[in-house]
Each structure stands twice: as C-alpha cells, then as structure tokens.
Design a protein around this motif. Structure first.
Motif, PDB file in Angstrom:
ATOM      1  N   GLN A 272       0.831  -1.212   0.000  1.00  0.00           N
ATOM      2  CA  GLN A 272       0.000   0.000   0.000  1.00  0.00           C
ATOM      3  C   GLN A 272       0.871   1.271   0.000  1.00  0.00           C
ATOM      4  O   GLN A 272       0.587   2.251   0.680  1.00  0.00           O
ATOM      5  CB  GLN A 272      -0.986   0.015   1.170  1.00  0.00           C
ATOM      6  CG  GLN A 272      -2.011  -1.105   1.119  1.00  0.00           C
ATOM      7  CD  GLN A 272      -3.145  -0.917   2.092  1.00  0.00           C
ATOM      8  OE1 GLN A 272      -4.179  -0.356   1.769  1.00  0.00           O
ATOM      9  NE2 GLN A 272      -2.957  -1.383   3.315  1.00  0.00           N
ATOM     10  N   VAL A 273       1.933   1.207  -0.792  1.00  0.00           N
ATOM     11  CA  VAL A 273       2.862   2.327  -0.909  1.00  0.00           C
ATOM     12  C   VAL A 273       2.555   3.126  -2.172  1.00  0.00           C
ATOM     13  O   VAL A 273       2.257   2.554  -3.226  1.00  0.00           O
ATOM     14  CB  VAL A 273       4.323   1.823  -0.943  1.00  0.00           C
ATOM     15  CG1 VAL A 273       5.289   2.917  -1.392  1.00  0.00           C
ATOM     16  CG2 VAL A 273       4.729   1.300   0.433  1.00  0.00           C
ATOM     17  N   ILE A 274       2.617   4.437  -2.053  1.00  0.00           N
ATOM     18  CA  ILE A 274       2.559   5.315  -3.220  1.00  0.00           C
ATOM     19  C   ILE A 274       3.997   5.546  -3.666  1.00  0.00           C
ATOM     20  O   ILE A 274       4.779   6.210  -2.978  1.00  0.00           O
ATOM     21  CB  ILE A 274       1.879   6.658  -2.893  1.00  0.00           C
ATOM     22  CG1 ILE A 274       0.449   6.419  -2.380  1.00  0.00           C
ATOM     23  CG2 ILE A 274       1.858   7.566  -4.120  1.00  0.00           C
ATOM     24  CD1 ILE A 274      -0.262   7.690  -1.923  1.00  0.00           C
ATOM     25  N   HIS A 275       4.364   4.965  -4.794  1.00  0.00           N
ATOM     26  CA  HIS A 275       5.735   5.072  -5.297  1.00  0.00           C
ATOM     27  C   HIS A 275       5.937   6.393  -6.032  1.00  0.00           C
ATOM     28  O   HIS A 275       5.011   6.924  -6.662  1.00  0.00           O
ATOM     29  CB  HIS A 275       6.049   3.901  -6.220  1.00  0.00           C
ATOM     30  CG  HIS A 275       6.171   2.586  -5.496  1.00  0.00           C
ATOM     31  ND1 HIS A 275       7.250   2.271  -4.706  1.00  0.00           N
ATOM     32  CD2 HIS A 275       5.335   1.521  -5.440  1.00  0.00           C
ATOM     33  CE1 HIS A 275       7.090   1.065  -4.194  1.00  0.00           C
ATOM     34  NE2 HIS A 275       5.929   0.580  -4.623  1.00  0.00           N
ATOM     35  N   ALA A 276       7.176   6.877  -6.002  1.00  0.00           N
ATOM     36  CA  ALA A 276       7.483   8.168  -6.618  1.00  0.00           C
ATOM     37  C   ALA A 276       7.815   8.042  -8.100  1.00  0.00           C
ATOM     38  O   ALA A 276       7.617   8.991  -8.864  1.00  0.00           O
ATOM     39  CB  ALA A 276       8.640   8.833  -5.876  1.00  0.00           C
ATOM     40  N   GLY A 277       8.359   6.872  -8.535  1.00  0.00           N
ATOM     41  CA  GLY A 277       8.751   6.690  -9.931  1.00  0.00           C
ATOM     42  C   GLY A 277      10.245   6.577 -10.105  1.00  0.00           C
ATOM     43  O   GLY A 277      10.787   6.945 -11.152  1.00  0.00           O
ATOM     44  N   ILE A 278      10.920   6.028  -9.117  1.00  0.00           N
ATOM     45  CA  ILE A 278      12.388   6.045  -9.067  1.00  0.00           C
ATOM     46  C   ILE A 278      13.043   4.932  -9.878  1.00  0.00           C
ATOM     47  O   ILE A 278      14.066   5.144 -10.528  1.00  0.00           O
ATOM     48  CB  ILE A 278      12.853   5.952  -7.599  1.00  0.00           C
ATOM     49  CG1 ILE A 278      12.427   7.218  -6.845  1.00  0.00           C
ATOM     50  CG2 ILE A 278      14.355   5.732  -7.482  1.00  0.00           C
ATOM     51  CD1 ILE A 278      12.626   7.143  -5.341  1.00  0.00           C
TER      52      ILE A 278
ATOM     53  N   ARG B  16      15.670  11.601 -14.564  1.00  0.00           N
ATOM     54  CA  ARG B  16      15.226  11.531 -15.971  1.00  0.00           C
ATOM     55  C   ARG B  16      13.738  11.205 -16.065  1.00  0.00           C
ATOM     56  O   ARG B  16      13.080  11.570 -17.043  1.00  0.00           O
ATOM     57  CB  ARG B  16      16.062  10.502 -16.724  1.00  0.00           C
ATOM     58  CG  ARG B  16      17.525  10.912 -16.884  1.00  0.00           C
ATOM     59  CD  ARG B  16      18.384   9.753 -17.330  1.00  0.00           C
ATOM     60  NE  ARG B  16      18.007   9.288 -18.671  1.00  0.00           N
ATOM     61  CZ  ARG B  16      18.453   8.163 -19.212  1.00  0.00           C
ATOM     62  NH1 ARG B  16      19.259   7.355 -18.512  1.00  0.00           N
ATOM     63  NH2 ARG B  16      18.088   7.812 -20.427  1.00  0.00           N
ATOM     64  N   ASN B  17      13.196  10.536 -15.052  1.00  0.00           N
ATOM     65  CA  ASN B  17      11.767  10.218 -15.035  1.00  0.00           C
ATOM     66  C   ASN B  17      10.904  11.386 -14.564  1.00  0.00           C
ATOM     67  O   ASN B  17       9.669  11.280 -14.545  1.00  0.00           O
ATOM     68  CB  ASN B  17      11.497   9.011 -14.130  1.00  0.00           C
ATOM     69  CG  ASN B  17      11.959   7.696 -14.748  1.00  0.00           C
ATOM     70  OD1 ASN B  17      12.204   7.628 -15.951  1.00  0.00           O
ATOM     71  ND2 ASN B  17      12.082   6.661 -13.936  1.00  0.00           N
ATOM     72  N   GLY B  18      11.540  12.472 -14.163  1.00  0.00           N
ATOM     73  CA  GLY B  18      10.785  13.634 -13.713  1.00  0.00           C
ATOM     74  C   GLY B  18      10.357  13.576 -12.264  1.00  0.00           C
ATOM     75  O   GLY B  18       9.405  14.254 -11.867  1.00  0.00           O
ATOM     76  N   VAL B  19      11.062  12.781 -11.452  1.00  0.00           N
ATOM     77  CA  VAL B  19      10.745  12.698 -10.027  1.00  0.00           C
ATOM     78  C   VAL B  19      11.388  13.893  -9.323  1.00  0.00           C
ATOM     79  O   VAL B  19      12.608  14.069  -9.347  1.00  0.00           O
ATOM     80  CB  VAL B  19      11.258  11.379  -9.420  1.00  0.00           C
ATOM     81  CG1 VAL B  19      10.892  11.309  -7.937  1.00  0.00           C
ATOM     82  CG2 VAL B  19      10.672  10.186 -10.169  1.00  0.00           C
ATOM     83  N   ASP B  20      10.568  14.704  -8.695  1.00  0.00           N
ATOM     84  CA  ASP B  20      11.053  15.930  -8.060  1.00  0.00           C
ATOM     85  C   ASP B  20      11.488  15.691  -6.616  1.00  0.00           C
ATOM     86  O   ASP B  20      11.051  14.743  -5.962  1.00  0.00           O
ATOM     87  CB  ASP B  20       9.957  16.998  -8.060  1.00  0.00           C
ATOM     88  CG  ASP B  20       9.525  17.393  -9.468  1.00  0.00           C
ATOM     89  OD1 ASP B  20      10.400  17.409 -10.347  1.00  0.00           O
ATOM     90  OD2 ASP B  20       8.328  17.654  -9.679  1.00  0.00           O
TER      91      ASP B  20
END
Length: 415
Positions: free
Chosen positions: A72-78, A135-139
């Motif tokens: 139940q984790v909201i991933h950032a896109g890393i 590069r994926n746009g993770v701030d």
C-alpha cells in the motif's frame, strides 16, 4: 447492457448448467475482466466517458487478490527505465492518486522514503537510481551521506541514502470503494462469482465464455470447460492480473505469439511485534534485488511496522486454480531467519523474536529469474489484430500507484 439484462446474466451464471441446454448469449458494451484496483479504475474511467461497463470477477468481492496483498505504498517513480510505461504511469499516477485522495478524503500520508546503501559497493547503484529518477521527472530527490540519514532515522545504519519526499502510504481498500462508487453512479455494474474462462473470435471480435465460479470449483484441471453464458461485448479489457496471461491463451483465434510468458513471485511480509513506538518515521528501502525492491520497511496508517516483501519464485499454476485465485499464500516460519539477516543490514538493533508472520502476495510477472524486469504491457488491436480487445500483462508494482493513469490512458485510447 440494460439493468434487466445484467440481472438475467447474474441469474444465469449462478444457476444454469449447460449440459443439456444451449448456451445463452448476451450483448454488452464494455466488459472489464477483474475487479482489482486497475480493473476498477478502468471501469470508472470508461464509465466517465459515457460507456456502459460490466465488471466480472471470479471472487465473491472486489480487490481480493494482488490489490489487497501488497505494501500500500505510493511510489514516486524512481526505479523504472526512462520513457517506459512503468515510469510514465507511476509518475502521473502518483500525482493523480495524491490529488484524488486529498479531494475525496481517502486516508493517506506522505511519509517520504530513504533508499539506503549499506556498503560502499552499493553507492554506484544508488547514484544510478538518482540519475534514472531525475530523468523520469521525479522531483525533490537528494543524495545524503550516511550520518545525515542516521540523524533523520537514529535506528538506521547506512553509508549513503537517497531521499524521496513524495513517497507515501494510503488505504487501498478505501480507494477501491470510492472508485467503485463513482463507477456505479455512471452505469457500471459489478458481477462477482463470475469467471471468464476463455473466449473465441467471431469475425474479428472476441466473444467471452463465462462460467459461475462455484461450478468451476468442481472441475478438474484436465476437463474441457463449457461456458454457461457467452458475452458479446464491443470492448473487452483483460485486467485479470495473475490470470491475465492464462486467460489470453484461452482466447481461441488470438495469436499466441503475442502473449508473453507468465511468472509468479510470492512476496512474504513479516510484522514487528513487542514495540509501542515505530523505530522509523520514513519508509526504508535497501538497494533493489532480482525480482523485487528488497525487504524494506513499510508503515501502515495504523502505525504497524511491516517488513517485506521478499522474493520466492513459484512454479506454474494450472489455469483453473489461476482463475479462482487458488495460489499458495502461506508464509513459512523458515522465512524469518532470512528476514533477520536482510533487515539487520540496515537495522542492526532488530531484536531476536520481534518478527511475526504476516501475509503474502504474488506478483504477476512476465519476466523470470535473472531476466531484466519487464515493462507493463498494454496490448491492443495494433499488436494482436483483434478489434475491441485490450490485454493488460505484467501489471505488478507500481501497478497500484499507476492504476488511475493506466485507466486514463485506456479510456482515452480505446473508448
């Protein structure tokens, strides 16, 4: 499909045996196979586009498989290769999810996450993750030294860490309920205990074979399955999760050459006992391993601390067991020793006897042990040549985070 037709469909599935009767047929607009988080989100997105949607699931309720057996984790896109569907949908889905949870009052918390290197040899991998995520746009990401990370988390041991401020946790069950409510308000019907056992091409359109789950329980794996109902939809979305590949192989007339192999990786979770205060405030992740993200620390909204999942590759499951979600979800006590070893690499103060058996989930993979991780597969007519058929394969992590973005994409491209 009218409400009257839906009611007839439900009664037929639950009561008709076709041994001596001709198989009934019904037409439908959109059929979504699978009432997990992705199937529910897709149904809602299609319904908001004005489509009549029928969601079929073999279980007695929604979200009973992978959607309820995860972190139940909201991933950032890393973690995902730039320009991949996983990267694109995770970053977009994360933003959609936070926005939706905030507006609708879905319980969630932006905890932040530390990905930690526990030895100097892991630092290049941490630097690589930083590069990929950027590069994926993770701030908001930043690399910090070990002493800074251990100042943030005194129980932690590491030499360097990557801080992700936009990772978090949420209540997946509440999200599914909310999405379902919206879908049902816009001409979506959910039909449970209804298993799609296959289908066949009629011209260039897929017709679905339906069987009541209770009747399917009594069928052995070698018998030829006979449908109790044939559905003739304009659009089919195969969002069957763990059984999506098995089901597609039973779509007679579909080119099997475009269907990927199926692999299954069980992940076990253990819980931390005998503690009133969590040793960590952030999610703590090690460097990723083959098949998963490593045995990490997750927190739930009630404050419970969980460790996992690990990776156990499983042998194949027969089609009927797959359709009915009869997977081995047991958690063996012998996993504890492995967990203690892995966790103590970054949490050396973990006490003996403090881990208890939790639960297990299974990842629907399309790449196997030692292979490079596969991307999500969203397969339409341009690939398989069948009008109105969308297959979703390999929707594992970050599928939960990506669910609303996947749904938005499907509704825009295929409705």
């Amino acid at each position: 499909m009218s409400k009257q037709a839906i009611a007839r469909l439900s009664r037929r599935i639950s009561s008709i045996s076709t041994s001596n009767l001709e198989v009934a047929k019904e037409e439908a607009d959109c059929v979504v196979i699978g009432a997990g988080i992705v199937g529910i989100a897709v149904a809602r997105a299609l319904a908001l586009k004005g489509r009549d949607v029928l969601v079929l699931d073999s279980a007695s309720t929604f979200g009973s498989g992978t959607s309820s057996r995860n972190s139940q984790v909201i991933h950032a896109g890393i973690y995902y290769p730039p320009h991949s569907l996983k990267a694109l949908f995770c970053v977009k889905g994360r933003n959609l999810l936070y926005d939706y949870c905030s507006k609708l009052g879905i319980p969630h918390k932006r905890t932040g996450k530390l990905i930690v290197a526990t030895s100097s040899s892991q630092i290049p991998k941490l630097n690589h993750l930083m590069d990929v995520a950027t590069r994926n746009g993770v701030d908001g990401l930043r690399l910090i030294e070990g002493f800074e990370a251990m100042r943030m988390e005194p129980q932690l041991k590491c030499v360097k860490a990557l801080v992700s401020p936009f990772s978090g946790i949420f209540d997946a069950h509440s999200l599914m309920l909310s999405l379902m409510g919206e879908a049902e308000c816009h001409r979506t019907t959910f039909c449970y205990n209804s298993t799609v056992i296959g289908g066949h091409l009629d011209g260039n359109n897929m017709q679905l074979h339906i069987m009541g789950s209770n009747d399917l329980q009594d069928v052995d794996g070698k018998s030829l399955l006979q449908p109790q109902l044939i559905l003739i939809p304009k659009l089919v979305v195969n969002s069957a999760g763990l059984s999506a590949v098995s089901l597609a192989r039973r779509f007679y007339g579909l080119n099997n050459g475009v269907i990927p192999p199926a692999y299954f990786a069980r992940g076990c979770y253990l819980t931390l006992s005998n503690t009133k205060v969590s040793p960590f405030e952030h999610l703590i992740y090690p460097i990723p391993e083959d098949g998963g993200l490593g045995v990490h620390v997750t927190l739930d909204l009630d404050g419970q601390v969980k460790f996992g999942p690990d990776v156990e590759w499983m042998d194949g499951v027969d089609d009927i067991s797959s359709f009915l979600d009869k997977y081995d979800y047991s958690v063996s006590a012998d996993r504890k020793e492995i967990f203690y070893q892995e966790i103590r690499k970054y949490y050396p103060n973990l006490r003996d006897g403090s881990l208890e058996l939790g639960y297990a989930g299974i990842r629907p993979k399309i790449s196997g042990p030692g292979q490079s991780p596969a991307d999500f597969v969203i397969q339409g007519e341009d690939v398989h040549g069948v009008a109105g058929l969308v297959n979703l394969f390999g929707i594992e992590s970050p599928g939960l985070t990506s669910s609303m973005a996947i749904a938005e994409y499907i509704a825009h491209r295929f409705s």
